[in-house]
Design a protein around this motif. Structure first.
Motif, PDB file in Angstrom:
ATOM      1  N   LEU A   1      35.246  43.855  49.667  1.00  0.00           N
ATOM      2  CA  LEU A   1      36.798  43.473  49.418  1.00  0.00           C
ATOM      3  C   LEU A   1      37.728  44.543  49.594  1.00  0.00           C
ATOM      4  O   LEU A   1      38.505  44.393  50.345  1.00  0.00           O
TER       5      LEU A   1
ATOM      6  N   PRO B   1      34.313  36.809  43.673  1.00  0.00           N
ATOM      7  CA  PRO B   1      34.593  38.372  43.736  1.00  0.00           C
ATOM      8  C   PRO B   1      33.957  39.133  42.543  1.00  0.00           C
ATOM      9  O   PRO B   1      34.212  38.633  41.203  1.00  0.00           O
TER      10      PRO B   1
ATOM     11  N   GLY C   1      40.509  40.670  45.612  1.00  0.00           N
ATOM     12  CA  GLY C   1      40.210  39.381  46.260  1.00  0.00           C
ATOM     13  C   GLY C   1      41.432  38.502  46.304  1.00  0.00           C
ATOM     14  O   GLY C   1      41.726  37.758  47.348  1.00  0.00           O
TER      15      GLY C   1
END
Ligand SMILES: Cc1cc2nc3c(=O)[nH]c(=O)nc-3n(C[C@H](O)[C@H](O)[C@H](O)COP(=O)(O)OP(=O)(O)OC[C@H]3O[C@@H](n4cnc5c(N)ncnc54)[C@H](O)[C@@H]3O)c2cc1C
Length: 435
Positions: free
Chosen positions: A18, A39, A210
């Motif tokens: 990420l 995430p 995220g």
């Protein structure tokens, strides 16, 4: 002529994937992240949350070879190797022991320093000031020992810190009792590392990355990458469990699972998982202002917004063996030893897979012979620290910018030579004995 904007597929939605996706997006690349889990559902979920800008001590240090028999016999010790898995882990263990030799240790420590020192800057860049101070406390970490005398390991760590110009303030047992009321008399001395810090919630922290990505137009899709296929004419196609996605570049940031995608391409890299455990206490009845690493028993205690997290231990048993919850129970005993009044009721146990290279350094850069296929994984014990700086450097590499970091110590090609010497012979003998 209008420039064709390249698109990038990032595999893995942990802290590393990420962060890389966010840096790429901010450099103008359309990014899609692929992960079957939401995430921060991997190792990034349950770690100890330490963000250690001023930590540059490799995991493999001189004297490791002597410890190998203990790893195989003490299944609940701070470091254990499953005897059944030992032959599989052997090539990696050999490299690990090789990395513990002194000249290598110094070079590795220098490379850790170069990567980790910018972590808070990167986290601020990624999160912005408000989210940074909501989630991160750059206020220091404390190390403690149960003996008053300096151990040989502590002396080596001190000399590495001095080499790197890292500030550390000694703490007496009385200082510790003032800082941490209720701490056991068993604790003999300590040290404050003011340049380090921690997050109050690793899962929320990675979730924030995220959210930022999606809010700015990025995509996170719940699919599992099954195979990376080179596309004729350039770029790649990733076959997923339910789809088929193409891009100019692919970033492999699938943590401990990265070899599953790279081995079939013939990209062979020494990545092993060091499984680790945590116990989180929702109502511990004690309040700590800073995290404490107990160096005598190799575990850490971090104050988080959802309780006190006790984390640590290394178990080499691969990706498939079920968790051994007895290892997490040992953490409860340890925390009781350090804080006799702690309330461990309603504790929750967790196990996660550290993605570890033998030399404590991540693998960063283009896969040899695979233009446009980038590797960003292998952060082992330090992904919350080294993840964002690695992501920034590799994102810059992908977009043709200067990485701002000499990438040579982290190059995938550094493992081309096989390990040799005394460690190889000794460890082979042990492997035979373990069978
Ligand atoms: C007990 C413990 C304590 C720790 N404490 C600390 C600490 O205090 N400080 C610190 O800096 N680090 C710490 N770490 C290490 C840190 O958690 C890791 O280095 C870091 O989380 C690794 O991040 P990652 O993004 O590489 O991997 P992960 O967070 O594991 O993410 C990898 C992702 O890839 C996905 N994936 C796997 N295969 C595929 C596929 N085929 N297709 C698509 N997606 C896939 C997974 O689902 C996962 O979400 C600790 C680790 C443990 C276990």
């Amino acid at each position: 002529m209008k420039e064709r904007v390249a698109s990038t597929l990032v595999l893995g939605a942990g802290v590393v994937g990420l962060s890389t996706a966010l840096y790429l997006q901010r450099a103008g690349r359309p990014v899609t992240v692929i992960d079957p889990l939401p995430p921060g559902g991997g190792a990034s979920f349950g770690n100890a949350g330490l963000i250690s800008a001023d930590t540059s001590i490799p995991i493999a240090l001189p004297g490791m070879l002597r410890k190998v028999p203990g790893w195989l016999t003490d299944r609940l010790g701070p470091l254990s190797v499953d005897p059944l898995y030992f032959p599989k882990a052997l090539p990696w263990l050999l490299r690990w022991i090789e990395a513990s030799r002194m000249p290598r240790v110094l070079k590795i420590s220098d490379a850790m320093r170069a990567l980790h020192r910018t972590t808070f800057d990167c986290w601020k860049e990624l999160l912005g000031q408000a989210r940074f101070y909501d989630l991160i406390r750059p206020n220091g970490q404390v190390h403690v020992w149960e003996s008053e005398a300096e151990t040989p390991g502590a002396a080596l760590e001190r000399s590495l810190r001095e080499r790197q110009g890292i500030r550390a303030e000694p703490l007496t047992a009385d200082d510790l009792r003032q800082m941490f009321p209720g701490i056991s008399r068993r604790i003999g001395r300590g040290m404050l590392i003011p340049g380090n810090g921690f997050t109050v919630n690793p899962h929320r922290l990675v979730g924030a990355l995220g959210e930022l990505l999606v809010n700015a137009g990025g995509e996170i899709v719940a699919e599992r990458a099954m195979k990376i296929i080179r596309t004729e004419g350039g770029g790649y196609t990733v076959m997923t469990n339910i789809g088929w996605r193409s891009a100019s570049e692919v970033v492999v940031s699938t943590g401990a699972w990265s070899r599953q995608l790279l081995d079939p391409l013939g990209v062979r890299l020494p990545l092993e998982t060091e499984r680790g455990y945590h116990a989180t206490l929702p109502a511990p009845g004690i309040e700590l202002k800073l995290p404490i690493s107990n160096k005598t028993r190799s575990f850490g205690v971090t104050p988080m917004e959802h309780g006190l997290r006790i984390a640590g231990t290394v178990e080499i048993a691969g990706l498939h063996a079920p968790p051994d919850e007895r290892r997490a129970k040992v953490l409860l005993e340890h925390v009781r030893g350090m804080f006799p009044d702690v309330d461990v009721r309603d504790h929750r146990f967790w196990m996660g897979f550290r993605p570890s290279t033998p030399d404590s350094l991540p693998i960063l850069g283009q896969a040899p012979g695979w233009p446009g296929l980038y590797l960003v994984f292998g952060h082992g014990h330090f992904g919350m620290t080294g993840g964002p700086p690695s992501a920034r450097a590799v994102a810059r590499l992908i977009t043709g910018d200067t990485p701002g970091l000499d990438l040579a110590p982290y190059a995938p090609t550094r493992f081309a030579r096989a390990p040799k010497g005394r460690a190889v012979d000794a460890t082979r003998d042990l492997a035979r004995a373990a069978r």
